[in-house]
Design an enzyme around this catalytic site. Structure first.
Site, PDB file in Angstrom:
ATOM      1  N   HIS A 137      47.203  23.183  59.261  1.00 48.71           N
ATOM      2  CA  HIS A 137      46.167  23.776  59.678  1.00 48.71           C
ATOM      3  C   HIS A 137      45.252  23.002  58.707  1.00 48.71           C
ATOM      4  O   HIS A 137      45.491  22.077  57.884  1.00 48.71           O
ATOM      5  CB  HIS A 137      45.955  25.334  59.447  1.00 48.71           C
ATOM      6  CG  HIS A 137      46.208  25.717  58.261  1.00 48.71           C
ATOM      7  ND1 HIS A 137      47.311  26.084  57.923  1.00 48.71           N
ATOM      8  CD2 HIS A 137      45.618  25.626  56.822  1.00 48.71           C
ATOM      9  CE1 HIS A 137      47.590  26.516  56.687  1.00 48.71           C
ATOM     10  NE2 HIS A 137      46.594  26.183  55.961  1.00 48.71           N
ATOM     11  N   THR A 138      43.736  23.089  59.060  1.00 44.16           N
ATOM     12  CA  THR A 138      42.803  22.159  58.170  1.00 44.16           C
ATOM     13  C   THR A 138      42.470  23.240  57.172  1.00 44.16           C
ATOM     14  O   THR A 138      42.540  24.508  57.397  1.00 44.16           O
ATOM     15  CB  THR A 138      41.702  21.750  59.060  1.00 44.16           C
ATOM     16  OG1 THR A 138      40.981  23.047  59.677  1.00 44.16           O
ATOM     17  CG2 THR A 138      41.919  20.867  60.110  1.00 44.16           C
TER      18      THR A 138
END
Lengths: 275, 576, 226
Positions: C136-137
């Site tokens: 994920h970011t």
């Protein structure tokens, strides 16, 4: 928060009867009594827009220490934890302020410094003032302890009568007793009164507790009062109009209370329905 | 017809007054001012009549029992007929204003008038001003009650009543206004000042119409030099001493009389007969003493330094005897008399010591002494200054007047921190001036501060279940209630479970009942907020559970309190 | 506009009993008709302004509704779809081909997403053990989708992802959410599922989308029950 009934204790046999009435009321209603053993013959009650000085006769001050044991004895018998009221504020050194935030108050017919007037069968001016100003209904007891088994509401169709009916229904709900309504039919016909009840959205509620609705279509109101059971708690509304109108038209409250000696629960014009 | 009556009964609902009640208050201020003015004049007239009537009997020896009879009758009247306590009543007015929105009984509107008339008219040493203030205030309050006005309007009308009464009795509108605001209301806001000023003017006009526009204590012109102003400092010290002496004498007299175990009216009679005995030798001390003041100011008093000083001291004694033993009346007029004689004796003293200095007329010093005593006793310098200027019509004495008032007030304040009218209230912690901490805390109730978003748990819950409740709660406190009786048994704080929070083995082994704190400090719904805060400060806690009849009602915390306190203060201290 | 007492109390953030007391004390402008009390909106606003009180009608309720819209795992997963046999030799190439699978993003956004995800991998690996990774970011994308999305990619062959237990990773759950709040919500739900050993075994068999959704739905039901 438990609801409270304010009771002024008089350390005499008559006072014992009154306290027993209050205790019976409290037990039926699930209300806690707060007992005040007066320390001086006068006190003040500050209402929203009125201040009432209540003067008591000296018999209220009989042996304060014994009074405490008497009260505790009576309350313990009823398995209620005794709660005595001690005033916090004083207007003058012998003039305590009694709060008016109770849900009920028990009064004798007349509170006055002249004992001779007590039991003469009219509602004293002090008690009237309290009824007029108070947000709580006032329990006026019969002279002798008398448990009640049903509820009788006097309903004349006015806004106050509707309030009294609400109060009656609430008591009937809490105590599980049956409720009867009594109406002296004037120019209107019975259906008019029923329409008022429906209008106020009380129809459903009333149905669940109503045993019968008695309409007195003829005869004098006082004579018809014989129909009211002797062991009923009579609930009625008091009106906000003044003495002059009472003299001219006669006060319904006065008529009822001077004819029947039941326990009365009177809701004044400022009475606000709680809960 | 009834509709019209109904409409008349609630003028606050007329569309004319709905948006702004200032106009309504002004109209009522006129009515209240006239009524209280009439009450003041009634007392003034009946006092004059009574004094005149009894004057002929003063020569007989039995006249010493006249004050006794008067005091006893007044005590009987208060105790048996109207059922009120003795005392001058001003603290009662201030108390009602600060705690109950100025609700006063109807009987207070006349009771003090009659009782003080009996006391003073028969020769007791007391003043008619406090009784008329009480009557005026009660009249204002009852008019407000009759028309169902709200607390703020009622308080304004109570102030109007007091202002009208003082204004009428002294023919002094500004003093009435300043007294009502400085002493009775303790709040300077335009909302109050305007109706009170109107009432004061109305009261004065009533008095001028019926009594004529006369200055109560007229005097000759004074020629004041710088050395007179210097001498004022000395006078102020004497005035302060006299004020303290009077206050202390009154208090100790109360204690002495309390120790005498006789009915109240007998007590009053004892005090009265002592006053009567004194008055037989020194008639100057009897009654409210306006006549004596007039003589003093006009400079027509012939007695020497010793006599004048003795009169001042004896007047203090007589006043203490009258009021301390149960007579009814105020302190205002005796203060003026004592002040006048203190001023006079100071002048005589100066004239003897520095006889070469051209001192100003002795009437001027009498006048300054009056201001000094009023300021010292009431600790209301503005009332003192304006009253003396108005009742003497002497604007040229303003400078020394301010000097005397200021010094006397300051000195008295060191020794007696609370003024005569307020000291009872201060002692009982009931002086709740608007916008003060005590007032805000009294107005707020615990009910209003209650935070009810706590989640109750029961003591037989496993920790695992409890943690789930913690997840959904916004609070750190969890009240514990018994499952059946719903009674409050204790509290759990998040800190109590922290050690076990990350120990899954404990989650199923521990019950909330084992974690809770059963010795929590609680408060009840009817406790005073000031006490609750004290409890919090003592325990260094920020929130406490509120428990009434063994049931948990909610939490009370300082955070919510601050929020509400601020709002209350903002609304209370409006100056629009 | 006339307002009832309850609304006024709410707008001033005060209990009704305080308003009742203020009416009695005459501190708040009211209009009486009979026994009822009415408040005029304009007058109250003016009054509140002169006293520096905050007065807002119904402004506060908006915040309370957010938790309900956080959404479930199943809906996020079905939006993101399930892909099998995703190619890749190492973490970067596997992630690149996984990002390329996300069909609803334009190419430049895909590039941006990949960059940011790699950035996050350099901080610490998102391989949380048992052969599972949740890339994920760190912060939401500048133009994120309106609802959270989880794209599930079963890899052709396990790759080294620097996971905390050093096991090669065989499945990636790409988590793209509009806000951090959504992100944490879904992450906590997902990690609840992954903690279950049976579920890990179930995943290692590379189940098809329908089977995966129904399994996840079961877990979510358990979560909602507690």
């Amino acid at each position: 928060m438990a609801q409270k009934l304010f009771h002024i204790f008089r350390n005499t046999p008559l006072g014992r009867e009154t306290l027993l009435q209050s205790i019976y009321f409290c037990r039926q209603m699930g209300v806690l009594p707060t007992v005040y053993i007066p320390e001086s013959t006068k006190f003040l009650m500050y209402f929203e827009n009125d201040v009432v000085q209540v003067d008591l006769d000296p018999s209220y001050l009989n042996d304060p220490e014994i009074a405490v044991t008497h009260v505790e004895q009576l309350l313990n018998e009823a398995q209620i934890k005794p709660e005595l009221f001690t005033p916090k504020n004083y207007t003058a050194s012998t003039l305590p302020d009694i709060p008016t935030s109770f849900e009920f108050m028990c009064c004798p017919r007349s509170i006055s410094d002249l004992s001779s007037k007590i039991g003469l069968g009219y509602i004293g001016p002090r008690v009237r003032r309290i009824i007029q100003a108070a947000r709580f209904p006032v329990l006026i007891t019969s002279p002798v302890y008398k448990p009640w088994q049903s509820i009788a509401v006097f309903f004349g169709g006015s806004a106050n009568a509707v309030n009294a009916l609400r109060l009656g229904i609430r008591i009937a709900k809490v105590t599980g007793m049956r409720l009867a309504i009594y109406t002296q039919v004037g120019k209107n016909n019975p259906s008019k009164y029923q329409a008022i009840v429906q209008d106020k959205g009380l129809g459903k509620l009333l149905e669940s507790v109503l045993s019968q609705w008695n309409f007195f279509e003829k005869g004098r109101f006082e004579d018809n009062l014989y129909e009211v059971p002797h062991d009923a708690l009579v609930v009625l509304g008091a009106y906000g109009h003044g003495i002059i109108r009472d003299i001219v038209f006669g006060s319904m409250m006065e008529k009822i209370q001077s004819t029947i000696s039941n326990n009365l629960l009177i809701a004044g014009p400022k009475y606000t329905v709680i809960g | 017809m009834t509709r019209l009556l109904e409409k008349l009964k609630y003028p606050g609902r007329w569309s004319l007054f709905r948006s702004d009640d200032r106009l309504l208050l002004m109209i009522f201020a006129i009515i209240v001012g006239i009524c209280s003015g009439l009450a003041a004049l009634f007392l003034n007239r009946s006092l004059e009549t009574m004094l005149e009537w009894l004057h002929h009997y003063r020569v007989y020896w039995w006249a010493i029992f006249l004050p006794a009879a008067g005091a006893a009758l007044s005590s009987l009247f208060l105790e048996k007929i109207v059922n009120e306590g003795a005392g001058h009543g001003v603290p009662e007015v201030i108390y009602a204003v600060s705690r109950y929105g100025g609700l006063l009984r109807l009987r207070s509107g006349f009771s003090r008038l009659i009782s003080s008339c009996l006391t003073i008219g028969s020769g007791g040493s007391a003043g008619p001003e406090a009784p008329v203030v009480m009557s005026g205030a009660a009249i204002g309050s009852n008019i407000a009650q009759a028309f169902s006005l709200n607390d703020r309007q009622r308080v304004a009308l109570v102030g109007c009543g007091a202002a009208g009464a003082i204004a009428a009795i002294f023919n002094a509108p500004i003093s009435g206004m300043v007294f009502a605001i400085e002493v009775i209301l303790g709040e300077w806001s335009t909302m109050n000042i305007i109706p009170i000023a109107i009432a004061a003017v109305a009261g004065t006009e009533v008095s001028r119409l019926l009594k004529g526009n006369q200055i109560v204590f007229a005097h000759r012109d004074f020629n004041i030099h710088f050395h007179d102003i210097l001498a004022c400092v000395g006078l102020a010290i004497f005035c302060a001493a006299a004020s303290i002496l009077l206050t202390r004498a009154l208090r100790s007299m109360h204690h002495v009389s309390k120790g005498v175990a006789v009915p109240l009216w007998v007590r009053a009679a004892i005090g009265g007969s002592m006053v009567g005995a004194i008055g037989y030798f020194l008639p100057y001390v009897l009654g409210e003493g306006y006549h004596a003041i007039r003589t003093a100011i006009e400079g027509g008093f012939s007695g020497g330094l010793m006599l004048v000083a003795v009169i001042a001291l004896v007047k203090i004694l007589a006043t203490a005897l009258t009021l301390g033993w149960g007579g009814s009346g105020g302190i205002f007029a005796p203060c003026l008399v004592i002040g006048a004689f203190v001023g006079l004796s100071f002048h005589r003293f100066l004239a003897t010591v520095w006889s070469s200095v051209p001192w100003v007329n002795e009437g001027c010093f009498a006048l300054l002494g009056m201001a000094g005593l009023i300021s010292g006793i009431l600790q209301a310098p503005l009332t003192g200054i304006f009253l003396v200027i108005e009742i003497t019509g002497g604007y040229e004495v303003i400078l020394p007047l301010i000097v005397v008032s200021a010094i006397s007030t300051t000195l008295c304040h060191y020794l007696e921190p609370a003024s005569f009218y307020l000291k009872d209230l201060v002692k009982r912690g009931q002086l709740l001036r608007p916008g003060t901490d005590a007032r805000v805390l009294t107005d707020l109730s615990i009910q209003e501060l209650l935070e009810t978003d706590c989640i109750c748990v029961h003591p037989n819950m496993r920790l695992a279940d409890f943690i789930h409740i913690v997840k959904s709660s916004r609070r750190n406190y969890f009240p514990v209630e018994d499952q059946q009786s719903r009674q409050f048994v204790g509290m759990i704080h998040l800190d109590d479970i922290r050690p076990y929070l990350f120990d899954p083995a404990m989650h199923h082994a521990v019950l909330t009942g084992q974690l809770m704190n059963t010795h929590v400090k609680t408060v009840s719904l009817h406790d005073d907020l000031a006490e609750v805060l004290q409890k919090m400060d003592d325990g260094h806690i920020f929130s406490m559970p509120v428990v009434s009849d063994n049931r948990f009602q909610g939490m009370i915390s300082k955070a919510t309190l601050l929020d509400q306190y601020r709002k209350e203060l903002m609304v209370q201290t409006d100056r629009y | 506009m006339k307002l009832p007492m309850q609304t006024v109390a709410g707008a001033l953030a005060l209990p009704v009993s305080t308003i009742e007391r203020w009416i009695r004390q005459g501190r708040i402008p009211i209009q009486r008709s009979g026994a009822d009390v009415a408040f005029s909106h304009a007058a109250l606003e003016k009054w509140a302004a002169t006293h520096n009180l905050s007065f807002s009608l119904g402004g506060d309720q908006a915040d309370d509704h957010i938790p309900e819209t956080l959404g479930s795992l199943v809906s996020a997963m079905s939006r993101g779809k399930v892909y099998h046999r995703v190619a890749g030799e190492d973490a970067a190439t596997a992630l690149r081909s996984a990002v390329d699978c996300i069909d609803f993003l334009s190419e430049d956004i895909q590039d941006e997403l990949f960059e940011k995800m790699m950035e996050r991998e350099r901080l610490a690996s998102t391989g949380i053990g048992n052969g599972i990774a949740i890339p994920h970011t760190r912060d939401p994308l500048p133009r994120p989708p309106e609802t959270p999305v989880i794209t599930t990619c079963f890899l052709e062959k396990p790759v080294n992802f620097n996971a905390i237990d050093d096991q090669p990773v065989f499945v990636l759950f790409l988590l793209i959410s509009p806000t951090v709040k959504h992100h944490l919500h879904l992450l906590s739900r997902l990690s609840y599922c992954i903690r279950d050993r049976a579920f890990v075994a179930f995943l290692s068999a590379h189940p098809d989308a329908v089977a995966l959704y129904s399994r996840i739905a079961e877990f979510e039901k358990q979560l909602d029950d507690i």
